[in-house]
Design a protein around this motif. Structure first.
Motif, PDB file in Angstrom:
ATOM      1  N   VAL A 120       0.815  -1.223   0.000  1.00 22.73           N
ATOM      2  CA  VAL A 120       0.000   0.000   0.000  1.00 22.73           C
ATOM      3  C   VAL A 120       0.851   1.276   0.000  1.00 22.73           C
ATOM      4  CG1 VAL A 120      -1.978  -1.108   1.105  1.00 22.73           C
ATOM      5  CG2 VAL A 120      -0.211  -0.015   2.521  1.00 22.73           C
ATOM      6  N   LEU A 121       2.139   1.122  -0.172  1.00 20.32           N
ATOM      7  CA  LEU A 121       3.042   2.273  -0.171  1.00 20.32           C
ATOM      8  C   LEU A 121       3.545   2.573  -1.580  1.00 20.32           C
ATOM      9  CD1 LEU A 121       5.195   1.377   2.974  1.00 20.32           C
ATOM     10  CD2 LEU A 121       3.330   3.040   2.858  1.00 20.32           C
ATOM     11  N   HIS A 122       3.841   3.809  -1.835  1.00 25.85           N
ATOM     12  CA  HIS A 122       4.406   4.215  -3.116  1.00 25.85           C
ATOM     13  C   HIS A 122       5.897   3.858  -3.089  1.00 25.85           C
ATOM     14  CE1 HIS A 122       6.016   7.081  -6.125  1.00 25.85           C
ATOM     15  NE2 HIS A 122       4.880   6.759  -6.751  1.00 25.85           N
ATOM     16  N   MET A 123       6.278   2.863  -3.886  1.00 26.12           N
ATOM     17  CA  MET A 123       7.618   2.288  -3.798  1.00 26.12           C
ATOM     18  C   MET A 123       8.750   3.263  -4.129  1.00 26.12           C
ATOM     19  SD  MET A 123       8.110  -0.633  -2.542  1.00 26.12           S
ATOM     20  CE  MET A 123       6.915  -0.159  -1.325  1.00 26.12           C
ATOM     21  N   GLU A 124       8.576   4.137  -5.071  1.00 29.83           N
ATOM     22  CA  GLU A 124       9.643   5.095  -5.382  1.00 29.83           C
ATOM     23  C   GLU A 124       9.898   6.010  -4.189  1.00 29.83           C
ATOM     24  OE1 GLU A 124      11.887   5.190  -7.872  1.00 29.83           O
ATOM     25  OE2 GLU A 124      10.927   3.266  -8.321  1.00 29.83           O
ATOM     26  N   THR A 125       8.837   6.433  -3.529  1.00 31.63           N
ATOM     27  CA  THR A 125       8.983   7.281  -2.340  1.00 31.63           C
ATOM     28  C   THR A 125       9.640   6.511  -1.211  1.00 31.63           C
ATOM     29  OG1 THR A 125       7.003   8.509  -2.986  1.00 31.63           O
ATOM     30  CG2 THR A 125       7.734   8.731  -0.699  1.00 31.63           C
ATOM     31  N   VAL A 126       9.233   5.265  -1.036  1.00 35.81           N
ATOM     32  CA  VAL A 126       9.821   4.403  -0.008  1.00 35.81           C
ATOM     33  C   VAL A 126      11.321   4.242  -0.250  1.00 35.81           C
ATOM     34  CG1 VAL A 126       9.910   2.009   0.839  1.00 35.81           C
ATOM     35  CG2 VAL A 126       7.700   3.159   0.540  1.00 35.81           C
ATOM     36  N   LYS A 127      11.693   3.941  -1.493  1.00 40.51           N
ATOM     37  CA  LYS A 127      13.109   3.753  -1.827  1.00 40.51           C
ATOM     38  C   LYS A 127      13.908   5.029  -1.610  1.00 40.51           C
ATOM     39  CE  LYS A 127      12.278   0.104  -5.204  1.00 40.51           C
ATOM     40  NZ  LYS A 127      12.287  -0.251  -6.639  1.00 40.51           N
ATOM     41  N   GLU A 128      13.327   6.153  -2.000  1.00 44.38           N
ATOM     42  CA  GLU A 128      14.019   7.435  -1.837  1.00 44.38           C
ATOM     43  C   GLU A 128      14.226   7.765  -0.360  1.00 44.38           C
ATOM     44  OE1 GLU A 128      13.323  12.078  -3.069  1.00 44.38           O
ATOM     45  OE2 GLU A 128      12.416  10.546  -4.329  1.00 44.38           O
ATOM     46  N   ALA A 129      13.181   7.568   0.436  1.00 45.98           N
ATOM     47  CA  ALA A 129      13.278   7.844   1.876  1.00 45.98           C
ATOM     48  C   ALA A 129      14.304   6.921   2.535  1.00 45.98           C
ATOM     49  CB  ALA A 129      11.910   7.691   2.533  1.00 45.98           C
ATOM     50  N   ALA A 130      14.275   5.652   2.186  1.00 45.45           N
ATOM     51  CA  ALA A 130      15.232   4.687   2.737  1.00 45.45           C
ATOM     52  C   ALA A 130      16.655   5.055   2.333  1.00 45.45           C
ATOM     53  CB  ALA A 130      14.886   3.273   2.279  1.00 45.45           C
ATOM     54  N   ASP A 131      16.825   5.495   1.101  1.00 43.18           N
ATOM     55  CA  ASP A 131      18.143   5.904   0.625  1.00 43.18           C
ATOM     56  C   ASP A 131      18.658   7.105   1.419  1.00 43.18           C
ATOM     57  OD1 ASP A 131      20.308   5.475  -1.198  1.00 43.18           O
ATOM     58  OD2 ASP A 131      19.655   7.272  -2.288  1.00 43.18           O
ATOM     59  N   HIS A 132      17.783   8.061   1.710  1.00 39.59           N
ATOM     60  CA  HIS A 132      18.186   9.234   2.501  1.00 39.59           C
ATOM     61  C   HIS A 132      18.613   8.824   3.912  1.00 39.59           C
ATOM     62  CE1 HIS A 132      17.443  12.536  -0.236  1.00 39.59           C
ATOM     63  NE2 HIS A 132      16.296  11.975  -0.588  1.00 39.59           N
ATOM     64  N   LEU A 133      17.876   7.909   4.497  1.00 40.81           N
ATOM     65  CA  LEU A 133      18.264   7.415   5.823  1.00 40.81           C
ATOM     66  C   LEU A 133      19.631   6.734   5.777  1.00 40.81           C
ATOM     67  CD1 LEU A 133      14.907   5.968   7.229  1.00 40.81           C
ATOM     68  CD2 LEU A 133      16.245   7.862   8.187  1.00 40.81           C
ATOM     69  N   HIS A 134      19.853   5.960   4.738  1.00 40.81           N
ATOM     70  CA  HIS A 134      21.125   5.258   4.603  1.00 40.81           C
ATOM     71  C   HIS A 134      22.277   6.251   4.410  1.00 40.81           C
ATOM     72  CE1 HIS A 134      23.959   2.131   3.720  1.00 40.81           C
ATOM     73  NE2 HIS A 134      24.202   2.646   2.527  1.00 40.81           N
ATOM     74  N   ILE A 135      22.066   7.262   3.602  1.00 37.61           N
ATOM     75  CA  ILE A 135      23.099   8.290   3.387  1.00 37.61           C
ATOM     76  C   ILE A 135      23.405   9.011   4.701  1.00 37.61           C
ATOM     77  CG2 ILE A 135      23.543  10.525   2.283  1.00 37.61           C
ATOM     78  CD1 ILE A 135      22.027   9.365  -0.191  1.00 37.61           C
ATOM     79  N   MET A 136      22.370   9.296   5.464  1.00 38.87           N
ATOM     80  CA  MET A 136      22.570   9.948   6.762  1.00 38.87           C
ATOM     81  C   MET A 136      23.391   9.049   7.684  1.00 38.87           C
ATOM     82  SD  MET A 136      19.746  11.460   9.337  1.00 38.87           S
ATOM     83  CE  MET A 136      20.225  12.348  10.810  1.00 38.87           C
ATOM     84  N   GLU A 137      23.090   7.767   7.678  1.00 42.93           N
ATOM     85  CA  GLU A 137      23.845   6.822   8.502  1.00 42.93           C
ATOM     86  C   GLU A 137      25.317   6.821   8.102  1.00 42.93           C
ATOM     87  OE1 GLU A 137      23.763   2.110   9.767  1.00 42.93           O
ATOM     88  OE2 GLU A 137      23.121   2.683   7.756  1.00 42.93           O
ATOM     89  N   LEU A 138      25.592   6.798   6.804  1.00 44.31           N
ATOM     90  CA  LEU A 138      26.976   6.816   6.329  1.00 44.31           C
ATOM     91  C   LEU A 138      27.684   8.105   6.732  1.00 44.31           C
ATOM     92  CD1 LEU A 138      26.513   5.295   2.753  1.00 44.31           C
ATOM     93  CD2 LEU A 138      27.429   4.158   4.792  1.00 44.31           C
TER      94      LEU A 138
END
Length: 100
Positions: A61-79
């Motif tokens: 039920v989630l918009h996958m492109e938005t999910v991927k983008e948000a997850a990518d931002h979290l990962h970049i922040m972690e790095l």
């Protein structure tokens, strides 16, 4: 030619004490920075795991492109946080060596 030294002469033991105090203060500051980075990294890692849990439960039920983008931002922040933590630990290690 005569040159005048305008700096007051500081006895070696006083100079060493000031240097030691400054070094100790700088080291303590680095310890505090390290603690702060560790807490931020823990929080970021928790957010990533929570996001992955939500994705696994609600991906349909989630918009996958938005999910991927948000997850990518979290990962970049972690790095970025890991890199900053490394820099602080490197400075701290170099300073610890000077304090010996």
């Amino acid at each position: 030619m005569i040159t005048l030294d305008t700096q007051p002469k500081i006895p070696k033991n006083v100079e060493h004490t000031n240097l030691s105090e400054n070094t100790a203060k700088e080291y303590e500051s680095l310890v505090q920075q390290e603690d702060e980075h560790i807490e931020r990294l823990k929080t970021c890692t928790k957010l990533i795991w929570d996001a992955l849990t939500i994705i696994s439960q609600k991906a349909s039920v989630l918009h996958m492109e938005t999910v991927k983008e948000a997850a990518d931002h979290l990962h970049i922040m972690e790095l970025d946080l890991r890199r900053e933590l490394f820099k602080v630990r490197l400075k701290k290690s170099i300073l610890a060596n000077k304090m010996k």
